[in-house]
Design an enzyme around this catalytic site. Structure first.
Site, PDB file in Angstrom:
ATOM      1  N   THR A  84       0.950  -1.163  -0.348  1.00  0.00           N
ATOM      2  CA  THR A  84      -0.032   0.005  -0.057  1.00  0.00           C
ATOM      3  C   THR A  84       0.929   1.209   0.017  1.00  0.00           C
ATOM      4  O   THR A  84       0.569   2.217  -0.810  1.00  0.00           O
ATOM      5  CB  THR A  84      -0.916   0.089   1.286  1.00  0.00           C
ATOM      6  OG1 THR A  84      -1.582  -1.147   1.466  1.00  0.00           O
ATOM      7  CG2 THR A  84      -2.002   1.114   1.213  1.00  0.00           C
ATOM      8  N   ASN A  97       8.229   4.990  16.503  1.00  0.00           N
ATOM      9  CA  ASN A  97       7.662   5.976  15.906  1.00  0.00           C
ATOM     10  C   ASN A  97       7.584   7.193  16.835  1.00  0.00           C
ATOM     11  O   ASN A  97       7.413   8.658  16.265  1.00  0.00           O
ATOM     12  CB  ASN A  97       5.835   5.531  16.036  1.00  0.00           C
ATOM     13  CG  ASN A  97       5.620   4.592  14.616  1.00  0.00           C
ATOM     14  OD1 ASN A  97       6.853   4.274  14.007  1.00  0.00           O
ATOM     15  ND2 ASN A  97       4.722   3.992  14.816  1.00  0.00           N
ATOM     16  N   GLU A 147      11.770  26.543   1.840  1.00  0.00           N
ATOM     17  CA  GLU A 147      12.981  26.841   2.157  1.00  0.00           C
ATOM     18  C   GLU A 147      13.831  25.615   2.152  1.00  0.00           C
ATOM     19  O   GLU A 147      14.780  25.680   2.102  1.00  0.00           O
ATOM     20  CB  GLU A 147      13.079  27.618   3.633  1.00  0.00           C
ATOM     21  CG  GLU A 147      12.859  29.101   3.284  1.00  0.00           C
ATOM     22  CD  GLU A 147      12.773  29.629   4.653  1.00  0.00           C
ATOM     23  OE1 GLU A 147      13.928  29.631   5.376  1.00  0.00           O
ATOM     24  OE2 GLU A 147      12.106  30.475   5.067  1.00  0.00           O
TER      25      GLU A 147
END
Length: 450
Positions: free
Chosen positions: A145, A228, A254
């Site tokens: 996916t 995570n 930037e």
């Protein structure tokens, strides 16, 4: 306003997304149901955090984000989790059958059915923005996916929102730790479209982040939540200047301008400091020079490649917390004086710094200690080519025997796409070699490629 829309694709993208939004909510004092007690201007959209959250007239804050997966289990966790009231139900889009680790399913068959729904949601989100600045895309390229649907969505975004920046936070397969046999195929096919359809990609690699968790946080067996949390701290630091008013703010465009010397050379390494557990934090103090030195440490890079094998083309240092420009200048001067950190000869300055006075927050019950100041670096280093050559090598071993190829062809892909993607990556490795090479006299021949 300069809004940013986050797109989380596949299991990895969604789980990293959960950590990120949890952290953003903490940093802004937004409750899990979307209310923000400290917000005095209810319903008005001119606070800095409105780049990431839209505000309803009743004072609820809704993330400008879309979660997208081909099967429901991971998104159902968001639908029933702590933050279920935070997200708009239509922003959580899931299909019925997954991509089965197959790029072609995510890109051609199963993914095709869901991608229009997703673009429709993104269009609505974009209409709510006064000045959409770009997209942050979170995915992993090892599965089906994240790689297949991720590529498809990026291609469609290029068509629908041509000029908007797209920043990718992409989890690449690790050298030793593998979750699927066909990772090399998916990664190569997906990098092929990351090359064309994103402006900056930050490479993350689970193994490198495991090592950081083990070494610096003393977690013996890190879980994905540990990983995570660390990733979300990094991403939060990169986006701090978009969400708070700071001393030296750094805009999304930037990043591009300062980090990407040639359009194809846009794969970045990231690192974050200080990564320290609460137990140790009492006994150490982290000065600006100290944390600056540690983001250049090879062992702190969030992808498995050694920056000492390459040269830096540019790097962005984002400081947050109790940091003043004078400290930063001293620290950067010290880094430049070090002979160990090599820059390419055609890019003598190479540093872009941002400072934000908002100190880093930590998730309660998380692994990281609360610190006064932190820094996150994204750097463009030629050593990133190591990541690609490793995957290419594995791809070649499998593809020489045409192993597993029938699964892809059966979903409507052509074999030619494999070799096309592989050649594109070979060209990328070559590009990195040339950029890192000495002298810039061969520029004229290079011009035809772009």
């Amino acid at each position: 306003m300069r809004e940013i829309i986050s797109i989380h694709i596949g299991q990895a993208g969604i789980q990293v997304g959960n950590s990120c939004w949890e952290l953003y909510c903490l940093e802004h004092g937004i409750q899990p149901d979307g209310t923000m007690p400290s917000d005095s201007t209810v319903g008005a959209c001119h606070d800095a955090f409105n780049t990431f959250f839209s505000e309803t007239s009743s004072g609820q804050h809704v993330p400008r984000a879309v979660f997208l997966d081909l099967e429901p289990t991971v998104i159902d966790e968001v639908r029933t989790g702590t933050y279920r009231q935070l997200f708009h139900p239509e922003q959580l889009i899931s299909g019925k059958e997954d991509a089965a680790n197959n790029f072609a399913r995510g890109h051609y068959t199963v993914g095709r059915e869901i991608v229009d729904t997703c673009l429709e949601r993104l269009r609505k989100l974009a209409d709510n923005c006064t000045g959409l600045q770009g997209f942050l895309v979170f995915n992993a390229v090892g599965g089906g996916t994240g790689s297949g649907l991720g590529s498809l969505l990026l291609e469609r975004l290029s068509v629908d929102f041509g000029k908007k920046s797209k920043l990718g936070f992409t989890i690449y397969p690790s050298p030793q730790v593998s979750t699927a046999v066909v990772e090399p195929y998916n990664s190569v096919l997906s990098t092929h479209s990351l090359l064309e359809h994103t402006d900056v990609v930050v490479l993350l690699d689970n193994e490198a982040i495991y090592d950081i968790c083990r070494r610096s946080l003393d977690i013996e067996r890190p879980t994905y939540s540990n990983l995570n949390r660390l990733i979300s701290q990094t991403i939060s630091s990169l986006t701090t200047s978009l969400r708070f008013d700071g001393a030296i703010n750094v805009d999304i465009t930037e990043f591009q301008t300062n980090l990407v010397p040639y359009p194809r050379i846009h794969f970045m390494l990231s690192s974050y400091a200080p990564v320290i557990s609460s137990a140790k934090a009492y006994h150490e103090q982290f000065s600006v020079p100290e944390i600056t030195t540690s983001v250049f440490e090879p062992s702190n890079m969030m992808a498995k490649c050694d920056p000492r094998h390459g040269k830096y083309m540019a790097c962005c240092l984002m400081y947050r917390g109790d940091v003043v420009p004078k400290d930063v200048n001293t620290a950067v001067a010290a880094i430049k004086a070090k002979r160990t950190i090599q820059f390419v000869d055609w890019c003598p300055t190479g540093f872009k710094c941002g400072i934000n006075y908002q100190p880093p927050s930590v998730v309660p019950g998380g692994d990281l200690a609360k610190v006064q100041r932190a820094v996150c670096m994204i750097s463009n280093n030629t050593a990133v080519a190591e990541v690609f050559s490793r995957i290419d090598h594995k791809f070649d071993l499998m593809y020489s025997k045409r192993a597993f190829v029938h699964w892809y062809v059966g979903e409507g892909m052509e074999e030619g796409e494999f070799s096309e993607a592989r050649e594109d990556l070979a060209a990328l490795e070559k590009d990195y070699e040339e950029v890192g090479g000495e002298g810039a006299e061969d520029d004229d021949e290079e011009g035809d490629e772009y």
